[in-house]
Design an enzyme around this catalytic site. Structure first.
Site, mmCIF file in Angstrom:
data_model
loop_
_atom_site.group_PDB
_atom_site.id
_atom_site.type_symbol
_atom_site.label_atom_id
_atom_site.label_comp_id
_atom_site.label_asym_id
_atom_site.label_seq_id
_atom_site.Cartn_x
_atom_site.Cartn_y
_atom_site.Cartn_z
ATOM 1 C CD GLU A 171 -7.513 -22.529 -1.596
ATOM 2 O OE1 GLU A 171 -6.407 -21.960 -1.547
ATOM 3 O OE2 GLU A 171 -7.837 -23.282 -2.527
ATOM 4 C CB CYS A 172 -13.707 -20.910 -3.111
ATOM 5 S SG CYS A 172 -14.879 -20.108 -4.226
ATOM 6 N N GLY A 173 -15.496 -22.601 -1.750
ATOM 7 C CA GLY A 173 -16.583 -23.429 -1.249
ATOM 8 C C GLY A 173 -16.348 -23.889 0.177
ATOM 9 C CB SER A 233 -9.933 -16.528 1.968
ATOM 10 O OG SER A 233 -9.849 -15.651 0.885
#
Length: 438
Positions: free
Chosen positions: A329-331, A430
């Site tokens: 997720e993200c990072g 994502s």
């Protein structure tokens, strides 16, 4: 449920809510009260300060992303074994998104749903009697939201305090405290908000200093006396907000990977899953006895060179992904790609399990609620599963690559934003942070 509850909010952001909430929790804990915090909306950082001050986990309560039964269950869980629950708001009290009443993501939604009184933290810088006009509007705006008191923040002088208190007293709103303008009553910040509590070696001393000021300048007895038992429509235990991705979950956990909602962790554990932490920054591979790996968000852009040189971590992650699912997720998503460009424009090789390249040198704020429809079967559900969550990042995607998308996104208004993230084999990632199943 034993705890009585109160909501701490404001007219706008940057009024000092987190500092005041943290100080109240710490000051009441000093008195022997069992206190817990909670946070309105999608925020990873503020709950960690609540936890540091209270000694107990702090959950997020999000009226837009969470269905009402989940909200009620999480409030009940937050209130267990506590005398007082303090819910810190986000933005201004009534700020949210378009949507049906009670599902707008505002702090007011929570106050109205649970019938809890609101204490406003109001920054009085550059104001005196006008404060009363602003607060009168807040009191009258929504009959389902009861503004029960105010804490004046950043008071300039004794004369300033008297002027404001006299004006506010005339509208019948109790003044519960008046905090002077003090440069040392702040929490450190960086590009995604406050510096995380776990990264600040002096956090204990900082919280103690804030609690000292709260004790000197606020009426803690009056604040605690305002709290009321929350009204709950559904008192049954909450089902997990998200399905656990496995029974033994390898969880990246260090200064680069730390953004995972406490309510998600609690739900996974309640469903019988075990979380096994490992540290990519310490060059640790995901444990081989786990059946799924989760790379949460955080600050990999600040540690890109160290991650790129962590051969044991990267090699172990690639081997893990050959037979077991991995999600970022993200990072975490940034690290799953081919490369990450840091703030100085230096390109660092990442895991290469997905085909994209991200950059923190080219920054643009991406912020907002999101609805994600999964494009294929994977770690968070089958194709077509709908999740609610948000985006909050400054890095940008500079090369999308050729992977199939992880999901298709809409914003809070239902406007299509197109494909997001990637999936390849057992790997997915994502920028989207999942909060709950829709």
């Amino acid at each position: 449920m034993s705890a009585r509850g109160v909501v701490l909010s404001a007219v706008r952001s940057s009024s000092g809510k987190t500092v005041v909430a943290t100080g109240i929790l710490a000051a009441l804990a000093r008195r022997g009260m069992r206190v817990r915090g909670a946070k309105s909306g999608p925020d990873y950082i503020d709950p960690a300060f609540h936890a540091a001050a209270s000694g107990a986990p702090s959950f997020n309560l999000d009226s837009w992303a969470m269905a009402p039964p989940l909200l009620d269950g999480l409030l009940q869980l937050s209130s267990q074994d506590a005398d007082l629950l303090l819910i810190e708001g986000a933005l201004g009290l009534f700020d949210g998104v378009s949507g049906p009443p009670g599902r707008r993501g505002s702090t007011a939604d929570l106050a109205a749903r649970f019938r809890l009184p609101v204490i406003l933290v109001h920054d009085v810088s550059g104001q005196s009697q006008t404060v009363a006009a602003i607060l009168r509007g807040m009191m009258l705006h929504d009959p389902d939201v009861r503004v029960a008191g105010v804490i004046l923040n950043r008071v300039g002088s004794e004369r300033h305090r008297r002027l404001v208190e006299e004006a506010v007293g005339a509208i019948g709103l109790p003044v519960l405290g008046a905090l002077p303008r003090q440069a040392d009553l702040q929490l450190p910040e960086r590009h995604l908000g406050l510096v995380q509590a776990g990264e600040d070696a002096a956090i204990g001393a900082t919280i103690a200093r804030i609690a000292d000021s709260i004790e000197r300048h606020c009426d803690l007895d009056a604040i605690a006396a305002l709290a009321l038992p929350p009204a709950l429509a559904d008192a049954s235990p909450a089902a997990p907000a998200l399905p656990p991705p496995g029974q033994r979950i390898a969880l990246a956990s260090d200064a680069a990977f730390s953004f995972l909602y406490p309510h998600v962790i609690a739900g996974w554990r309640a469903a019988g899953a075990r979380l096994v932490p490992f540290s990519p920054l310490a060059d640790e591979a995901p444990p081989s006895n786990c059946d799924a790996c989760w790379l949460p968000g955080g600050y990999p852009e600040l540690h890109a060179a160290r991650i790129a040189s962590a051969e044991t971590f990267l090699g172990g992650l690639r081997r893990f992904a050959e037979a077991r699912p991995v999600h970022g997720e993200c990072g975490g998503h940034m690290v799953l790609g081919r490369a990450l460009v840091d703030a100085d424009g230096v390109r660092h090789t990442m895991a290469g399990l997905l085909d994209h390249v991200t950059s923190f040198a080219e920054r643009r704020l991406h912020l907002g609620y999101r609805v994600a429809t999964l494009s294929g079967d994977g770690i968070l559900g089958q194709a077509g599963t709908i999740l609610r969550g948000h985006e909050f990042h400054y890095s940008v995607l500079v090369e999308r690559g050729g992977d199939a998308p992880f999901a298709f996104l809409q914003d809070a208004r239902g406007e299509a934003l197109g494909p997001e993230g990637g999936r390849r084999g057992l790997v997915s990632g994502s920028y989207f942070h999942a909060i709950a199943n829709a």
